[in-house]
Design a protein around this motif. Structure first.
Motif, PDB file in Angstrom:
ATOM      1  N   ALA A  77       4.099 -58.635  35.460  1.00 50.22           N
ATOM      2  CA  ALA A  77       5.421 -59.241  35.286  1.00 50.22           C
ATOM      3  C   ALA A  77       6.453 -58.162  35.600  1.00 50.22           C
ATOM      4  N   VAL A  78       7.161 -58.327  36.694  1.00 46.87           N
ATOM      5  CA  VAL A  78       8.087 -57.289  37.150  1.00 46.87           C
ATOM      6  C   VAL A  78       9.528 -57.698  36.845  1.00 46.87           C
ATOM      7  N   GLU A  79      10.192 -56.919  36.010  1.00 50.20           N
ATOM      8  CA  GLU A  79      11.594 -57.217  35.680  1.00 50.20           C
ATOM      9  C   GLU A  79      12.505 -56.914  36.854  1.00 50.20           C
ATOM     10  N   PRO A  80      13.466 -57.783  37.086  1.00 52.85           N
ATOM     11  CA  PRO A  80      14.431 -57.509  38.150  1.00 52.85           C
ATOM     12  C   PRO A  80      15.301 -56.292  37.826  1.00 52.85           C
ATOM     13  N   GLU A  81      15.519 -56.059  36.527  1.00 51.25           N
ATOM     14  CA  GLU A  81      16.243 -54.864  36.068  1.00 51.25           C
ATOM     15  C   GLU A  81      15.706 -54.551  34.675  1.00 51.25           C
ATOM     16  N   PRO A  82      15.851 -53.302  34.217  1.00 53.72           N
ATOM     17  CA  PRO A  82      15.284 -52.969  32.904  1.00 53.72           C
ATOM     18  C   PRO A  82      15.940 -53.808  31.804  1.00 53.72           C
ATOM     19  N   LEU A  83      15.132 -54.471  31.000  1.00 54.69           N
ATOM     20  CA  LEU A  83      15.649 -55.380  29.973  1.00 54.69           C
ATOM     21  C   LEU A  83      15.490 -54.819  28.567  1.00 54.69           C
ATOM     22  N   ASP A  84      15.004 -53.586  28.475  1.00 56.81           N
ATOM     23  CA  ASP A  84      14.700 -52.936  27.199  1.00 56.81           C
ATOM     24  C   ASP A  84      13.532 -53.676  26.525  1.00 56.81           C
ATOM     25  N   ASP A 183      12.408 -66.585  21.020  1.00 61.92           N
ATOM     26  CA  ASP A 183      13.654 -67.366  20.907  1.00 61.92           C
ATOM     27  C   ASP A 183      14.789 -66.546  20.301  1.00 61.92           C
ATOM     28  N   ARG A 184      14.437 -65.433  19.678  1.00 60.84           N
ATOM     29  CA  ARG A 184      15.456 -64.577  19.073  1.00 60.84           C
ATOM     30  C   ARG A 184      16.079 -63.623  20.096  1.00 60.84           C
ATOM     31  N   VAL A 185      15.528 -63.605  21.300  1.00 59.36           N
ATOM     32  CA  VAL A 185      15.956 -62.619  22.305  1.00 59.36           C
ATOM     33  C   VAL A 185      16.809 -63.307  23.367  1.00 59.36           C
ATOM     34  N   ASP A 186      18.034 -62.832  23.534  1.00 58.35           N
ATOM     35  CA  ASP A 186      18.915 -63.426  24.549  1.00 58.35           C
ATOM     36  C   ASP A 186      18.335 -63.233  25.941  1.00 58.35           C
ATOM     37  N   ASP A 187      18.593 -64.194  26.783  1.00 50.83           N
ATOM     38  CA  ASP A 187      18.152 -64.137  28.174  1.00 50.83           C
ATOM     39  C   ASP A 187      19.111 -63.244  28.971  1.00 50.83           C
ATOM     40  N   GLY A 188      18.550 -62.498  29.915  1.00 50.84           N
ATOM     41  CA  GLY A 188      19.395 -61.852  30.918  1.00 50.84           C
ATOM     42  C   GLY A 188      20.219 -60.664  30.471  1.00 50.84           C
ATOM     43  N   ARG A 189      19.887 -60.062  29.322  1.00 49.32           N
ATOM     44  CA  ARG A 189      20.558 -58.800  28.983  1.00 49.32           C
ATOM     45  C   ARG A 189      19.555 -57.872  28.306  1.00 49.32           C
ATOM     46  N   ARG A 190      19.927 -56.608  28.231  1.00 46.78           N
ATOM     47  CA  ARG A 190      19.047 -55.642  27.585  1.00 46.78           C
ATOM     48  C   ARG A 190      19.021 -55.899  26.078  1.00 46.78           C
ATOM     49  N   VAL A 191      17.831 -56.060  25.521  1.00 47.08           N
ATOM     50  CA  VAL A 191      17.701 -56.235  24.069  1.00 47.08           C
ATOM     51  C   VAL A 191      16.567 -55.326  23.588  1.00 47.08           C
ATOM     52  N   SER A 192      16.845 -54.510  22.598  1.00 49.56           N
ATOM     53  CA  SER A 192      15.838 -53.623  22.018  1.00 49.56           C
ATOM     54  C   SER A 192      15.194 -54.304  20.818  1.00 49.56           C
ATOM     55  N   ILE A 193      13.871 -54.396  20.829  1.00 46.94           N
ATOM     56  CA  ILE A 193      13.199 -55.018  19.681  1.00 46.94           C
ATOM     57  C   ILE A 193      13.393 -54.154  18.432  1.00 46.94           C
ATOM     58  N   GLU A 194      13.471 -52.835  18.661  1.00 41.53           N
ATOM     59  CA  GLU A 194      13.582 -51.909  17.527  1.00 41.53           C
ATOM     60  C   GLU A 194      14.991 -51.903  16.927  1.00 41.53           C
ATOM     61  N   ARG A 195      15.999 -52.024  17.774  1.00 46.19           N
ATOM     62  CA  ARG A 195      17.380 -51.897  17.273  1.00 46.19           C
ATOM     63  C   ARG A 195      18.025 -53.240  16.949  1.00 46.19           C
ATOM     64  N   GLU A 196      17.535 -54.323  17.552  1.00 43.49           N
ATOM     65  CA  GLU A 196      18.160 -55.630  17.312  1.00 43.49           C
ATOM     66  C   GLU A 196      17.229 -56.627  16.635  1.00 43.49           C
ATOM     67  N   THR A 197      16.104 -56.902  17.309  1.00 43.01           N
ATOM     68  CA  THR A 197      15.273 -58.021  16.867  1.00 43.01           C
ATOM     69  C   THR A 197      14.620 -57.749  15.512  1.00 43.01           C
ATOM     70  N   PHE A 198      13.959 -56.616  15.372  1.00 40.02           N
ATOM     71  CA  PHE A 198      13.273 -56.334  14.102  1.00 40.02           C
ATOM     72  C   PHE A 198      14.259 -56.250  12.924  1.00 40.02           C
ATOM     73  N   PRO A 199      15.394 -55.535  13.075  1.00 40.90           N
ATOM     74  CA  PRO A 199      16.330 -55.513  11.937  1.00 40.90           C
ATOM     75  C   PRO A 199      16.786 -56.915  11.526  1.00 40.90           C
TER      76      PRO A 199
END
Ligand code: GDD
Ligand code: MG
Length: 334
Positions: A77-84, A183-199
């Motif tokens: 699965a190749v990201e078009p740009e780094p998504l974090d 479903d907790r992760v926004d589409d099309g932007r950088r999201v860190s599981i450690e800094r956003e999703t897990f907290p």
């Protein structure tokens, strides 16, 4: 069990070696880092791996043209740009059509952790996500995780200042996730599981953790990249692995002590290599000293030169005869 393996980072701490080779394709004794990681997952029941790729995805494809790694089927699965990290997990899981509980691992983690234990605990408590924990002396380089006695996560803080870390238990970079996490992760932007999703999941009480005392190391820095290899030859993870490749040329008058000398590398007469890794095709010339350092692919350490103190020499780089390199990266990296 299906696993997403995150391998799309730039490996900045491992430059200059990662300028040409993505971190997880660097050799670790006798195989790529990725093969060690995927082999470990296979031993614990993972039968399909989705590689979450970005930086230098071409190198992975070239190394595994038939999409098999350590006997496990790979999907790319190749990201078009780094998504974090969270963005990358979402992208890879959707690309592979994952719609059941799945595993995620950071592609630079060396561990004997049993993901089956994590998987069972995850289902037992009805978690939305379950993180493996390991304890380290200095947690400030990692995600620090506080739990209650039952293992529910009370706090997740990524790379806090050392004095602010609430505990020495850290995120071991291995997760079991429900698809609802996506479903907790926004589409099309950088999201860190450690800094956003897990907290955010901590706030909802849906994040759990399981401590482990199994062998664990993150091989993402020069010192730990070297250490995981020394641990393999020291037998810390089973029978000791040979450090000097059958395809290496070590002079009878050279000293190779507690080191890895890879295929096609040579250590000439009167040279000394200690506590170091000499990567494929590199040359340690006559009378040179290499200590606690990493010599990159096809690099040359000139005659009577000294490379010490966790130095790292890049691919094809020449250290001039007689020169002294201490605690440095050559070529210099920013
Ligand atoms: N596909 C993709 N896209 N992969 C990425 C991206 C991205 O944008 N960013 C990072 N990665 C991959 C890296 O290649 C690596 O395999 C993994 O994600 C983790 O990134 P690292 O850069 O190695 O993170 P770290 O070591 O600083 O911290 C992480 O690992 C620690 C344990 O080893 C965090 O998860 C910490 O919380 C954790 O303690
Ligand atoms: Mg890492």
């Amino acid at each position: 069990m299906k696993a997403v393996v995150l391998v799309g980072g730039f490996g900045t701490r491992m430059r200059p070696l990662t300028l040409s080779t993505p971190k997880q394709m660097l050799p670790v004794v006798d195989r790529s880092m990725l093969e060690h990681v995927v082999g470990g997952l296979a031993r614990h029941g993972v039968d399909e791996v989705v590689l979450s790729l970005g930086y230098r995805e071409d190198v992975f494809r070239a190394a595994y043209p038939d999409a098999l790694c350590a006997g496990v089927r790979l999907r790319y699965a190749v990201e078009p740009e780094p998504l974090d990290t969270a963005g990358a997990i979402r992208f890879a899981a959707l690309a592979a059509g994952i719609d059941e509980t799945f595993i995620v691992v950071n592609g630079d983690v060396f561990t004997d952790l049993d993901v089956g234990v994590l998987w069972r605990r995850h289902h037992q408590v009805g978690a939305e996500a379950t993180i493996a924990l390991t304890s380290v002396d200095d947690p400030s380089d990692y995600g620090v995780v506080a739990t209650d006695e039952g293992g529910r996560v009370l706090g997740f803080v990524e790379k806090p200042p050392r004095e602010e870390a609430p505990t020495n238990w850290i995120n071991a970079g291995t997760y079991v996730l429900e698809p609802s996490v996506l479903d907790r992760v926004d589409d099309g932007r950088r999201v860190s599981i450690e800094r956003e999703t897990f907290p955010r999941m901590v706030a909802d009480g849906s994040l759990w953790a399981v401590p482990s005392d199994a062998y664990w190391a993150d091989a993402g820095t020069p010192a730990t990249y070297l250490q995981v290899q020394l641990d393999l030859i020291d037998g810390l993870r089973g029978p000791p692995v040979a450090g000097v490749s059958a395809g290496a040329a070590v002079s009878d008058d050279a000293v190779v002590d507690h080191s890895i000398v890879m295929d096609g590398a040579s250590v000439e007469a009167g040279a000394t290599v200690r506590h170091s890794a000499v990567l494929p095709g590199a040359t340690v010339s006559a009378g040179a000293l290499v200590e606690a350092s990493v010599i990159g692919p096809r690099a040359t350490v000139g005659a009577n030169a000294r490379v010490t103190g966790m130095s790292m020499i890049g691919d094809d780089t020449v250290v001039e005869d007689g020169s002294v390199v201490t605690a440095s990266k050559i070529p210099e990296v920013v």
